[in-house]
Design a protein around this motif. Structure first.
Motif: not given
Length: 265
Positions: A2-4, A42-43, A223-224, A260-262
């Motif tokens: 996971x990255x944010x 995930x925005x 994504x918004x 958030x990128x998973x």
């Protein structure tokens, strides 16, 4: 995994195949390693790239207040023919504008969907071509300031497009052309002030992108409006992520979004 973090345009490195890097505040991802893996986006919120506040992004990763005031978003950025630093005239911040405008600039031809003319700083080649998804490109002139590049582009776009058809670029609906011949056709239209800077002997640069599968049709991810997306990454071209269902996501067009990128598989 996971990255944010806040999105900024991917860094690139030209090799046999372009290498892409998504840079976070305290980490980075080589995005090529995620190709053929399932990922989710995930925005979470906005974060202006200038002031750092949680304010709605207006353009270029900036909130409206910053976009309207900072020198990095002056009209001359999009319209280089409006540059005035060579006349010692200020737009928003003369010191910044001199650093940015009074440096070598290149007018070029790039073939992303069809041939287009563009302008960039000398030190942004080939980065600018990669960002536009060009599979081939060539320099036309190299001039000492942004104004000369701008008036050259204006003169040439009467004879060749200055736009990229991003849908054709992403579906790989492209032709290979002899850009040296295309450049020669435009030579006579270069303004007198820039004719001495014509580059007659440069060869075209070829660029290969990491794409396993091009979509037949593309649909752009907002994504918004749709704050969660999941799909298998099939490739990267320009600043776009290309997914298995034909969804494409423009990283540069979404700068200033905290996501958030998973990595799921």
């Amino acid at each position: 995994m996971k990255y944010e973090g806040v999105l900024t345009k991917m860094r690139t490195e030209i090799k046999d195949v372009v290498q892409y890097y998504l840079i976070w505040e305290n980490d980075f991802i080589n995005m090529n390693q995620l190709i053929n893996k399932k990922i989710s986006l995930n925005f979470l919120r906005y974060q202006c790239l200038n002031c750092g506040l949680e304010k709605k992004i207006y353009r270029q990763g900036f909130c409206y207040d910053c976009f309207s005031s900072i020198p990095q978003a002056g009209d001359w950025v999009i319209n280089p023919e409006l540059s005035k630093a060579h006349l010692d005239q200020e737009d928003r911040d003369l010191e910044f504008e001199k650093r940015a405008q009074l440096t070598p600039h290149v007018v070029y031809l790039a073939n992303s969907s069809d041939v287009k003319v563009g302008v960039t700083r000398r030190n942004q080649i080939p980065t600018r071509w990669i960002d536009q998804g060009a599979h081939e490109a060539i320099e036309i002139v190299e001039v000492p300031n942004r104004y000369l590049a701008g008036i050259t582009e204006v003169a040439l776009k009467d004879h060749v497009s200055d736009k990229t058809n991003w849908r054709k670029m992403l579906t790989n609906d492209i032709l290979d052309l002899n850009l040296e011949e295309e450049r020669e056709k435009l030579k006579e239209f270069i303004p007198e002030e820039a004719k001495e800077y014509y580059l007659a002997n440069n060869k075209e640069t070829e660029i290969k992108f990491p794409v396993l599968e091009f979509p037949e049709k593309v649909k752009s991810l907002n994504l918004v409006k749709n704050p969660f997306y999941e799909g298998v990454l099939k490739g990267i071209k320009g600043q776009y992520l290309i997914f298995n269902d034909g969804t494409v996501f423009n990283i540069r067009g979404n700068e200033g979004l905290v996501v958030e990128l998973n990595v799921l598989v």
